[in-house]
Design a protein around this motif. Structure first.
Motif, PDB file in Angstrom:
ATOM      1  N   GLU A   1      15.565   2.587   3.126  1.00 40.46           N
ATOM      2  CA  GLU A   1      15.445   3.949   2.618  1.00 40.46           C
ATOM      3  C   GLU A   1      14.212   4.679   3.130  1.00 40.46           C
ATOM      4  OE1 GLU A   1      17.804   5.583   0.691  1.00 40.46           O
ATOM      5  OE2 GLU A   1      18.956   3.829   1.321  1.00 40.46           O
ATOM      6  N   ASP A   2      13.083   4.007   3.238  1.00 39.14           N
ATOM      7  CA  ASP A   2      11.866   4.682   3.693  1.00 39.14           C
ATOM      8  C   ASP A   2      10.812   3.630   4.018  1.00 39.14           C
ATOM      9  OD1 ASP A   2       9.493   6.109   4.058  1.00 39.14           O
ATOM     10  OD2 ASP A   2      10.123   7.660   2.640  1.00 39.14           O
TER      11      ASP A   2
ATOM     12  N   VAL B   1       7.934   3.801   5.549  1.00 41.06           N
ATOM     13  CA  VAL B   1       6.542   4.140   5.277  1.00 41.06           C
ATOM     14  C   VAL B   1       6.217   3.920   3.807  1.00 41.06           C
ATOM     15  CG1 VAL B   1       4.867   6.020   5.224  1.00 41.06           C
ATOM     16  CG2 VAL B   1       6.416   5.786   7.171  1.00 41.06           C
ATOM     17  N   ALA B   2       7.136   4.385   2.949  1.00 43.82           N
ATOM     18  CA  ALA B   2       6.917   4.205   1.518  1.00 43.82           C
ATOM     19  C   ALA B   2       6.898   2.720   1.174  1.00 43.82           C
ATOM     20  CB  ALA B   2       8.013   4.925   0.734  1.00 43.82           C
ATOM     21  N   ALA B   3       7.814   1.960   1.770  1.00 38.99           N
ATOM     22  CA  ALA B   3       7.874   0.528   1.487  1.00 38.99           C
ATOM     23  C   ALA B   3       6.538  -0.130   1.824  1.00 38.99           C
ATOM     24  CB  ALA B   3       9.008  -0.117   2.285  1.00 38.99           C
ATOM     25  N   LYS B   4       5.998   0.206   2.987  1.00 37.39           N
ATOM     26  CA  LYS B   4       4.708  -0.366   3.380  1.00 37.39           C
ATOM     27  C   LYS B   4       3.613   0.020   2.403  1.00 37.39           C
ATOM     28  CE  LYS B   4       5.344  -0.796   8.317  1.00 37.39           C
ATOM     29  NZ  LYS B   4       4.770  -0.644   9.634  1.00 37.39           N
ATOM     30  N   SER B   5       3.649   1.269   1.960  1.00 37.45           N
ATOM     31  CA  SER B   5       2.590   1.737   1.067  1.00 37.45           C
ATOM     32  C   SER B   5       2.661   1.028  -0.282  1.00 37.45           C
ATOM     33  CB  SER B   5       2.668   3.252   0.870  1.00 37.45           C
ATOM     34  OG  SER B   5       3.602   3.569  -0.134  1.00 37.45           O
ATOM     35  N   LEU B   6       3.783   0.367  -0.552  1.00 38.11           N
ATOM     36  CA  LEU B   6       3.917  -0.380  -1.799  1.00 38.11           C
ATOM     37  C   LEU B   6       3.707  -1.871  -1.569  1.00 38.11           C
ATOM     38  CD1 LEU B   6       6.982   1.568  -3.171  1.00 38.11           C
ATOM     39  CD2 LEU B   6       4.608   1.782  -3.897  1.00 38.11           C
ATOM     40  N   GLY B   7       3.249  -2.214  -0.379  1.00 36.68           N
ATOM     41  CA  GLY B   7       2.901  -3.604  -0.105  1.00 36.68           C
ATOM     42  C   GLY B   7       4.065  -4.472   0.333  1.00 36.68           C
ATOM     43  N   VAL B   8       5.211  -3.861   0.650  1.00 35.19           N
ATOM     44  CA  VAL B   8       6.337  -4.648   1.153  1.00 35.19           C
ATOM     45  C   VAL B   8       6.049  -4.998   2.614  1.00 35.19           C
ATOM     46  CG1 VAL B   8       8.804  -4.642   1.678  1.00 35.19           C
ATOM     47  CG2 VAL B   8       7.966  -3.490  -0.380  1.00 35.19           C
ATOM     48  N   ARG B   9       5.942  -6.278   2.905  1.00 34.79           N
ATOM     49  CA  ARG B   9       5.652  -6.693   4.289  1.00 34.79           C
ATOM     50  C   ARG B   9       6.915  -6.502   5.113  1.00 34.79           C
ATOM     51  NH1 ARG B   9       0.803 -10.094   5.003  1.00 34.79           N
ATOM     52  NH2 ARG B   9      -0.330  -9.850   3.056  1.00 34.79           N
ATOM     53  N   THR B  10       7.016  -5.354   5.705  1.00 40.31           N
ATOM     54  CA  THR B  10       8.283  -4.967   6.332  1.00 40.31           C
ATOM     55  C   THR B  10       8.687  -5.921   7.458  1.00 40.31           C
ATOM     56  OG1 THR B  10       7.083  -3.391   7.679  1.00 40.31           O
ATOM     57  CG2 THR B  10       8.118  -2.543   5.721  1.00 40.31           C
ATOM     58  N   SER B  11       7.755  -6.374   8.253  1.00 41.93           N
ATOM     59  CA  SER B  11       8.116  -7.280   9.349  1.00 41.93           C
ATOM     60  C   SER B  11       8.732  -8.553   8.805  1.00 41.93           C
ATOM     61  CB  SER B  11       6.886  -7.647  10.175  1.00 41.93           C
ATOM     62  OG  SER B  11       6.375  -6.498  10.768  1.00 41.93           O
TER      63      SER B  11
ATOM     64  N   SER C   1      14.428  -1.057   0.266  1.00 37.69           N
ATOM     65  CA  SER C   1      13.325  -0.090   0.383  1.00 37.69           C
ATOM     66  C   SER C   1      13.007   0.169   1.859  1.00 37.69           C
ATOM     67  CB  SER C   1      12.081  -0.601  -0.349  1.00 37.69           C
ATOM     68  OG  SER C   1      11.464  -1.662   0.360  1.00 37.69           O
TER      69      SER C   1
ATOM     70  N   ILE D   1      10.523  -1.053  -7.166  1.00 37.27           N
ATOM     71  CA  ILE D   1      10.031  -1.480  -5.854  1.00 37.27           C
ATOM     72  C   ILE D   1       8.503  -1.502  -5.857  1.00 37.27           C
ATOM     73  CG2 ILE D   1       9.973  -0.911  -3.386  1.00 37.27           C
ATOM     74  CD1 ILE D   1      12.874   0.121  -3.788  1.00 37.27           C
TER      75      ILE D   1
ATOM     76  N   ALA E   1      -2.180  -2.292   0.707  1.00 32.89           N
ATOM     77  CA  ALA E   1      -1.374  -1.965  -0.478  1.00 32.89           C
ATOM     78  C   ALA E   1      -1.211  -3.188  -1.378  1.00 32.89           C
ATOM     79  CB  ALA E   1      -0.003  -1.441  -0.059  1.00 32.89           C
ATOM     80  N   GLU E   2      -1.168  -4.344  -0.761  1.00 36.31           N
ATOM     81  CA  GLU E   2      -0.968  -5.562  -1.539  1.00 36.31           C
ATOM     82  C   GLU E   2      -2.165  -5.868  -2.429  1.00 36.31           C
ATOM     83  OE1 GLU E   2       1.184  -8.735   0.574  1.00 36.31           O
ATOM     84  OE2 GLU E   2      -0.477 -10.003  -0.034  1.00 36.31           O
TER      85      GLU E   2
ATOM     86  N   ALA F   1      13.349  -5.239  -1.600  1.00 34.37           N
ATOM     87  CA  ALA F   1      12.481  -5.048  -0.443  1.00 34.37           C
ATOM     88  C   ALA F   1      13.312  -4.610   0.766  1.00 34.37           C
ATOM     89  CB  ALA F   1      11.709  -6.325  -0.133  1.00 34.37           C
TER      90      ALA F   1
ATOM     91  N   LEU G   1       1.698  -0.867  -8.821  1.00 34.71           N
ATOM     92  CA  LEU G   1       0.930  -1.823  -8.023  1.00 34.71           C
ATOM     93  C   LEU G   1      -0.237  -2.421  -8.786  1.00 34.71           C
ATOM     94  CD1 LEU G   1       2.461  -0.334  -5.621  1.00 34.71           C
ATOM     95  CD2 LEU G   1       0.513  -0.964  -4.240  1.00 34.71           C
TER      96      LEU G   1
ATOM     97  N   HIS H   1       6.719  -4.836  -6.425  1.00 28.06           N
ATOM     98  CA  HIS H   1       6.883  -5.896  -5.422  1.00 28.06           C
ATOM     99  C   HIS H   1       5.674  -6.826  -5.327  1.00 28.06           C
ATOM    100  CE1 HIS H   1       8.516  -7.630  -1.713  1.00 28.06           C
ATOM    101  NE2 HIS H   1       7.272  -7.637  -1.275  1.00 28.06           N
ATOM    102  N   VAL H   2       4.489  -6.264  -5.210  1.00 26.74           N
ATOM    103  CA  VAL H   2       3.340  -7.138  -4.960  1.00 26.74           C
ATOM    104  C   VAL H   2       2.899  -7.907  -6.203  1.00 26.74           C
ATOM    105  CG1 VAL H   2       2.488  -5.745  -3.044  1.00 26.74           C
ATOM    106  CG2 VAL H   2       1.591  -5.356  -5.325  1.00 26.74           C
TER     107      VAL H   2
ATOM    108  N   PHE I   1      12.077   6.970  -2.431  1.00 29.44           N
ATOM    109  CA  PHE I   1      13.386   6.464  -2.030  1.00 29.44           C
ATOM    110  C   PHE I   1      14.339   7.431  -2.692  1.00 29.44           C
ATOM    111  CE2 PHE I   1      10.537   2.754  -2.495  1.00 29.44           C
ATOM    112  CZ  PHE I   1      10.385   2.506  -1.144  1.00 29.44           C
TER     113      PHE I   1
ATOM    114  N   THR J   1      -1.371  -1.555   6.660  1.00 27.67           N
ATOM    115  CA  THR J   1      -0.978  -0.857   5.442  1.00 27.67           C
ATOM    116  C   THR J   1      -0.519  -1.799   4.333  1.00 27.67           C
ATOM    117  OG1 THR J   1      -0.233   0.950   6.809  1.00 27.67           O
ATOM    118  CG2 THR J   1       0.557   0.940   4.561  1.00 27.67           C
ATOM    119  N   GLU J   2       0.339  -2.759   4.714  1.00 27.83           N
ATOM    120  CA  GLU J   2       0.892  -3.653   3.705  1.00 27.83           C
ATOM    121  C   GLU J   2      -0.199  -4.483   3.040  1.00 27.83           C
ATOM    122  OE1 GLU J   2       2.361  -3.263   6.899  1.00 27.83           O
ATOM    123  OE2 GLU J   2       4.316  -4.263   6.818  1.00 27.83           O
TER     124      GLU J   2
ATOM    125  N   MET K   1      -2.870   3.337   7.480  1.00 27.19           N
ATOM    126  CA  MET K   1      -1.727   3.912   8.198  1.00 27.19           C
ATOM    127  C   MET K   1      -2.128   4.417   9.571  1.00 27.19           C
ATOM    128  SD  MET K   1       0.525   5.554   5.241  1.00 27.19           S
ATOM    129  CE  MET K   1       1.378   4.362   4.224  1.00 27.19           C
TER     130      MET K   1
END
Ligand SMILES: Nc1ncnc2c1ncn2[C@@H]1O[C@H](COP(=O)(O)OP(=O)(O)O)[C@@H](O)[C@H]1O
Ligand SMILES: [Mg+2]
Lengths: 267, 336
Positions: free
Chosen positions: B202-203, B205-215, B199, A108, A83-84, B196, A175, A111-112, A97, A79-80, A59
């Motif tokens: 909603e948040d 930062v949290a989404a990224k921390s869970l591995g959701v590739r936000t871009s 998420s 959620i 985390a992945e 995804a 995860l 996801h990975v 959330f 980060t992604e 981060m």
């Protein structure tokens, strides 16, 4: 040579620094978390603990030094990506959330572990069905394990702080990584909740999860961690077993001041 | 009561079938000669369905991924012009053009989304607004788009030999597209991809921390929303038969935005309600001239105040709560 030295290193920091302009938030920290550890990180507020976690999870970019996970360099990953593949974490200032239900939150987190795409969703392909079944089962299993099953349909923000922290842990558990970083998981919990969280974390660890935990609650740290790192003003001032930390004068002075708080907390 | 509830849960499709059947009644009355509904009213109904889907496509972006796109008129224009050009110049069939226009618009959506991935809130809005305006200006000046003259005589779709230009027939084109949009979108929202998107809303930062590739998911979301705006643009061009750039001003974009703000963001029904309200208001307030925009503005302000997520907007969302402050941390964590 202790038993711990035989276990493989999972997460390693080599001379890690983080500067915010002139502020040296983290300065030259080395750390080795080994498989099976419950690794405590303590230090006064502003010592750089959260910043350190933020670097481990991509981060914050690292100013200097290296972060490795089982030998893989994480320093340049975002980060992604981290985390992945490698690290799950929770946040000091709860980042749920919060308008979504507990179950949705945990889903959620799956996801990975799932891979269906837009077309799988539209066509309800085999992969979509597999993913949904996996996600639902896995999320409910985790909620049962952590004792939030009855709350699965409650909006996250309607839960007490203690439970919100547990939801965050549940979400991170989804995860399925080898290591979990917890940033002040007991903050805002009452003593009973803290006690049960501690037992839960020990159980998770016994089931094979490596844990790194930042916490102010000394009882929590002393009773659950097998190894403790002490930070002060961004620097590592000590690392050792709970017993060693207890006995170290420098730690006591830096961390507790020269009062009796220390004696009190360590009882 | 419980049997009713049971029926609702297990046989939801019966309910939907009923609604679709009801929606088929007005044009069928006319087609079968049972009751002569004015063609104008059927055109209004077509407009409502068309805008409901267009607003729905914007809702996918603004309501589900939390990005703020103001340029939906641009994507709509891409669809309409692609259809108009290819059908008048090359005689490409409408049914081939529908997905093609969607893809063209989706591609532009991708181009707009890539440089904006790092932008948020107002900055993203400005870029999308700018893109929409650029598209309109190109349409206004380029020769292929007919410049200021626009494109006339866009051929009607082939519809089993029926007179597709009659609104009672065109009605079914919009109805089917609307249903298709709802079908695809609801399935996506109920999947990993939809989670995804939500998420991120909603948040992040949290989404990224869970591995959701936000871009990636923000881009995908943008492309999907643009795709449907393009499809609807494609259906719009033959419906009005003649298009020119002034039909795609940013005002149009704001109309669509007003629909989702009023009707509700983050639910599938919201844009439908919004489109119905705004279209009916537009038609019934025509006598007020431009003053009717004042009424819109007042409604939107009231909406933002009283129910920020819109009439039927998502309640399980940050959209509804706005910037709810986190309660201050209490307990042991606070002291060092
Ligand atoms: N994004 C940031 N920008 C500037 N300074 C920061 C930032 N994040 C943390 N800091 C500073 O770094 C120091 C360490 O903070 P932090 O890691 O949050 O401490 P801890 O978690 O140990 O209480 C503090 O002085 C804090 O103000
Ligand atoms: Mg901290």
């Amino acid at each position: 040579m202790s038993e711990r030295d035989n276990r493989p290193v999972l997460l390693e920091a080599q001379g890690v620094c983080k500067y915010f302009g002139g502020l040296k938030a983290v300065e030259n920290v080395d750390m080795q978390i080994r498989e099976g550890d419950i690794f405590g990180i303590i230090g006064p507020n502003g010592a750089g603990k959260t910043t350190f976690f933020n670097m481990c999870t991509g981060m914050y970019p690292v100013t200097k030094g290296k972060i490795l996970f089982e030998g893989n360099d994480l320093t340049k990953l975002n980060t992604e990506e981290i985390a992945e593949k490698y690290i799950a974490r929770t946040f000091q200032n709860i980042q749920l959330f919060r308008f979504m239900t507990v179950l949705e939150n945990v889903k959620i987190g799956c996801h990975v572990q799932t891979h269906s795409n837009l077309f799988d969703a539209i066509l309800h392909s085999r992969r979509y069905h597999d993913d949904e079944a996996y996600t639902t089962k896995k999320s409910l299993d985790i909620l049962k394990r952590i004792g939030l099953y009855e709350y699965r349909d409650v909006k996250a923000s309607n839960l007490s702080y203690g439970m919100q922290r547990k939801v965050e842990i549940a979400r991170a558990m989804a995860l399925d990584h080898k290591i979990l970083l917890l940033d002040e998981p007991a903050a805002g919990m009452n003593p009973q909740e803290t006690q049960s969280l501690m037992e839960f974390i020990k159980q998770l660890n016994a089931d094979g999860l490596t844990i790194a935990v930042i916490e102010h609650d000394m009882k929590f740290i002393m009773n659950s961690c097998n190894r403790i790192l002490v930070l002060n003003f961004g620097q590592k001032i000590f690392e050792g077993t709970p017993q060693e930390v207890k006995e170290n004068r420098e730690v006591q002075e830096a961390y507790f001041g020269k009062g009796m708080v220390a004696g009190e907390a360590l009882k | 009561m419980s049997t009713l509830k049971n029926l609702w849960q297990k046989k939801r499709w019966i309910f939907w079938l009923l609604i679709v059947a009801l929606l088929c009644v007005p044009p069928m009355l006319k087609i079968l000669g049972i009751y002569k509904i004015k063609a104008l009213y059927l055109r209004y109904a077509c407009n409502i369905m068309m805008y409901a889907t267009l607003a729905g496509s914007l809702n996918v972006i603004n309501g589900y991924s939390g990005q703020t796109c103001l340029g939906q008129a641009g994507f709509f224009a891409i669809g309409a012009y692609t259809c108009a050009i290819l059908s008048t110049r090359l005689g490409v069939s409408f049914w081939v053009l529908l997905p093609l226009c969607g893809l063209a618009s989706g591609l532009i959506g991708l181009l707009v989304s890539l440089p904006t991935l790092r932008l948020q809130g107002i900055y993203l809005s400005i870029v999308t607004l700018g893109a929409s305006e650029i598209i309109r200006i190109i349409a206004q000046t380029a020769s292929i788009t007919g410049g200021a003259m626009g494109i006339k005589g866009i051929p009607y779709p082939w519809l089993f030999g029926l007179d597709a230009f009659r609104p009672e027939y065109y009605y079914f084109i919009f109805l089917v597209l609307g249903i298709l949009f709802l079908f695809c979108t609801s399935r996506i929202l109920g999947s990993r991809v939809g989670r995804a998107w939500i998420s991120i809303r909603e948040d992040q930062v949290a989404a990224k921390s869970l591995g959701v590739r936000t871009s990636f998911y923000k881009s995908l979301n943008f492309v999907y929303g643009a795709f449907w705006a393009g499809v609807i643009g494609c259906a719009y061009a033959p419906f009005v038969n003649f298009i020119e750039s002034s039909q795609f001003t940013t005002d149009k974009g704001f109309d669509v935005l007003a629909m989702i703000v009023i009707g509700g963001q983050g639910t599938l029904i919201g844009p439908i309600i919004g489109s119905t309200i705004v279209t009916i208001l537009t038609e019934s307030l025509r006598f007020l001239g431009v003053w009717r925009y004042v009424i819109y503005a007042l409604i939107i302000i009231a909406m933002m105040w009283l129910r920020p997520q819109g009439i039927a907007g998502a309640t399980n969302s940050i959209l509804a709560g706005g910037k709810v402050k986190r309660k201050p941390q209490k307990g042991k964590g606070a002291k060092a």
